[in-house]
Motif scaffolding. Structure first.
Motif, PDB file in Angstrom:
ATOM      1  N   SER A 161       0.796  -1.220   0.000  1.00  0.00           N
ATOM      2  CA  SER A 161       0.000   0.000   0.000  1.00  0.00           C
ATOM      3  C   SER A 161       0.830   1.272   0.000  1.00  0.00           C
ATOM      4  O   SER A 161       0.436   2.284  -0.577  1.00  0.00           O
ATOM      5  CB  SER A 161      -0.930  -0.005   1.211  1.00  0.00           C
ATOM      6  N   LEU A 179       1.461   2.944  -3.367  1.00  0.00           N
ATOM      7  CA  LEU A 179       0.370   3.510  -4.156  1.00  0.00           C
ATOM      8  C   LEU A 179       0.243   5.030  -4.063  1.00  0.00           C
ATOM      9  O   LEU A 179      -0.044   5.679  -5.077  1.00  0.00           O
ATOM     10  CB  LEU A 179      -0.955   2.848  -3.767  1.00  0.00           C
ATOM     11  N   SER A 191      -0.017   7.372  -7.306  1.00  0.00           N
ATOM     12  CA  SER A 191      -1.178   8.240  -7.529  1.00  0.00           C
ATOM     13  C   SER A 191      -0.760   9.652  -7.905  1.00  0.00           C
ATOM     14  O   SER A 191      -1.437  10.323  -8.688  1.00  0.00           O
ATOM     15  CB  SER A 191      -2.057   8.285  -6.276  1.00  0.00           C
ATOM     16  N   LEU A 207      -6.100   6.582  -9.071  1.00  0.00           N
ATOM     17  CA  LEU A 207      -6.531   5.482  -8.225  1.00  0.00           C
ATOM     18  C   LEU A 207      -5.839   5.650  -6.884  1.00  0.00           C
ATOM     19  O   LEU A 207      -4.645   5.938  -6.827  1.00  0.00           O
ATOM     20  CB  LEU A 207      -6.156   4.143  -8.855  1.00  0.00           C
ATOM     21  N   SER A 249      -4.907   4.400  -2.887  1.00  0.00           N
ATOM     22  CA  SER A 249      -4.783   3.316  -1.919  1.00  0.00           C
ATOM     23  C   SER A 249      -5.881   3.424  -0.865  1.00  0.00           C
ATOM     24  O   SER A 249      -6.272   4.525  -0.470  1.00  0.00           O
ATOM     25  CB  SER A 249      -3.421   3.391  -1.225  1.00  0.00           C
ATOM     26  N   ASP A 298      -4.457   5.635   1.689  1.00  0.00           N
ATOM     27  CA  ASP A 298      -3.921   6.927   1.265  1.00  0.00           C
ATOM     28  C   ASP A 298      -4.321   8.005   2.267  1.00  0.00           C
ATOM     29  O   ASP A 298      -5.450   8.034   2.761  1.00  0.00           O
ATOM     30  CB  ASP A 298      -4.467   7.276  -0.122  1.00  0.00           C
ATOM     31  N   TYR A 338     -10.016  -5.802  -2.343  1.00  0.00           N
ATOM     32  CA  TYR A 338      -9.037  -4.718  -2.294  1.00  0.00           C
ATOM     33  C   TYR A 338      -9.497  -3.609  -3.233  1.00  0.00           C
ATOM     34  O   TYR A 338      -9.138  -3.562  -4.406  1.00  0.00           O
ATOM     35  CB  TYR A 338      -7.646  -5.221  -2.684  1.00  0.00           C
ATOM     36  N   LEU A 383      -9.974   0.164  -4.536  1.00  0.00           N
ATOM     37  CA  LEU A 383      -9.345   1.473  -4.591  1.00  0.00           C
ATOM     38  C   LEU A 383     -10.374   2.520  -5.018  1.00  0.00           C
ATOM     39  O   LEU A 383     -11.056   2.348  -6.042  1.00  0.00           O
ATOM     40  CB  LEU A 383      -8.190   1.487  -5.601  1.00  0.00           C
ATOM     41  N   ARG A 431     -15.210   3.039  -7.533  1.00  0.00           N
ATOM     42  CA  ARG A 431     -14.402   2.111  -6.740  1.00  0.00           C
ATOM     43  C   ARG A 431     -14.028   0.935  -7.632  1.00  0.00           C
ATOM     44  O   ARG A 431     -14.879   0.394  -8.347  1.00  0.00           O
ATOM     45  CB  ARG A 431     -15.206   1.596  -5.535  1.00  0.00           C
TER      46      ARG A 431
END
Length: 389
Positions: free
Chosen positions: A62, A65, A69, A290, A292, A295, A328, A330, A341
């Motif tokens: 994670s 990400l 992004s 996208l 995490s 995030d 999972y 995002l 999503r």
């Protein structure tokens, strides 16, 4: 690129509040056309102030990400390199997190509190109280012999039953990590921490920096949280570095009195909000990505609902039959709004990026996001060395 007006109002529309938040989170600059470097990753981590670590690897770790992004294609070894270069370090920032190395002195109050027993941690504090000699023996071993993993010092005689089934050596190492007597100098191939003493991990200039008082440190964390969030309530500010609202409430008032923070109202928000005294609305945003599940833009669930009208819960630990969106998932942001999503998985054996499902938010037509989403999925697949499926 989404355009926003530039001003310093004391009353913010939700659009302006969102713009400040996105700019604080690094979405005010376009991705470079070339592959981003370790230096770019370090600069971003400094801006965010904290990048949460999570071990789930169904797509990618994670912590990678948030960099993707905002930076797009970048060196996937940027975080290990930055750690080895003494640019970032691991500690309990939000949860387990990568932090700019300049924050180490700011977090010493938390380390000292753990060492004195003022800050208690389930399992670790009590273990130390009952096994002081053993913990000191582990510390001495690392001091003399150098960096080590928990596996190398394992006292286990039975098969491990779960992720949190720690043996005595791992528990001792984690206690010493909490108190700052040991640090992580990196991660092994199994993603386990490798521990060493601070003197062999941190740059000398950081080791020699004075330790601020707890009050000074907490206020500095609030200021850094403010810059990273753009606009925030008192509870938002507290949550960013996992401080308690009751503890920081008077400190936020002090920062307002000192002119460091300004009070503002945000349309639709019930609670008072704040911005940094130097806050300005960005001239533009580059906010299609996208995100995490961990995030820093979306990890505070109540803030998501106020800022994006986005209700989000992680379903990793939800039984499969009870999941609404997937394992999972995002969030997908397009032009500064969260519009969908996406449930993703990296099928490394077959070199495929699997898209299990796509759900759009209420009122959003799938056709309006397809092009942008496909571009992001293609960029992610290329970054991860996967085809799309």
């Amino acid at each position: 690129m989404a355009k926003v007006r530039s001003s310093r109002p004391d009353s913010l529309s939700i659009v302006d509040a969102r713009a400040l938040a996105l700019a604080g989170q690094g979405f005010d600059k376009p991705r470079t056309k070339t592959k981003s470097t370790t230096a770019d990753a370090v600069a971003l981590i400094k801006k965010l102030g904290v990048v949460q670590i999570d071990s789930v690897n169904v797509l990618v770790r994670s912590q990678e990400l948030p960099l993707f992004s905002r930076l797009g294609d970048h060196d996937r070894n940027a975080i290990p390199k930055a750690t080895s270069q003494g640019k970032i370090f691991e500690y309990w920032g939000h949860e387990a997190a990568h932090l700019p190395v300049e924050l180490h002195p700011i977090f010493r109050f938390k380390m000292h509190a753990a060492r004195s027993g003022k800050l208690k941690h389930w399992g670790l504090t009590s273990f130390y109280a009952e096994n002081k000699a053993f913990v000191k023996q582990i510390l001495k071993h690392v001091e003399v012999n150098g960096s080590t993993s928990a596996r190398e010092l394992s006292t286990r005689t039975t098969k491990k039953s779960s992720w949190w089934d720690w043996d005595e050596a791992k528990t001792a190492l984690e206690y010493l990590f909490l108190t700052g007597e040991l640090m992580s100098c990196g991660r092994g191939s199994d993603f386990a921490r490798v521990y060493d003493i601070p003197e062999r991990v941190l740059p000398r200039k950081i080791l020699q920096m004075p330790t601020p008082s707890e009050t000074e440190a907490r206020k500095e964390l609030l200021v850094r949280a403010m810059r990273a969030q753009g606009v925030a309530t008192m509870r938002d500010l507290a949550d960013y570095y996992r401080q308690k609202p009751a503890v920081v409430k008077p400190l936020v008032s002090e920062l307002v009195d000192q002119g460091v923070l300004r009070e503002v109202s945000v349309d639709g928000w019930q609670d008072k909000a704040y911005v940094h005294r130097n806050a300005k609305l960005p001239k533009g945003l580059f906010a299609t990505a996208l995100l995490s599940p961990f995030d820093s833009l979306v990890w505070c669930r109540p803030r998501n609902e106020r800022l994006f009208n986005f209700h989000y819960r992680i379903e990793i630990y939800t039984p499969k039959e009870k999941r609404k969106f997937g394992y999972y998932v995002l969030p997908f942001m397009m032009n500064g709004e969260i519009v969908g999503r996406v449930d993703l998985k990296a099928d490394r054996a077959n070199s495929k990026l699997l898209v299990h499902s796509v759900h759009t938010e209420c009122g959003v037509k799938r056709s309006t996001i397809n092009d942008a989403l496909n571009n992001e999925l293609g960029a992610m697949a290329e970054w991860l060395g996967l085809g799309s499926s």
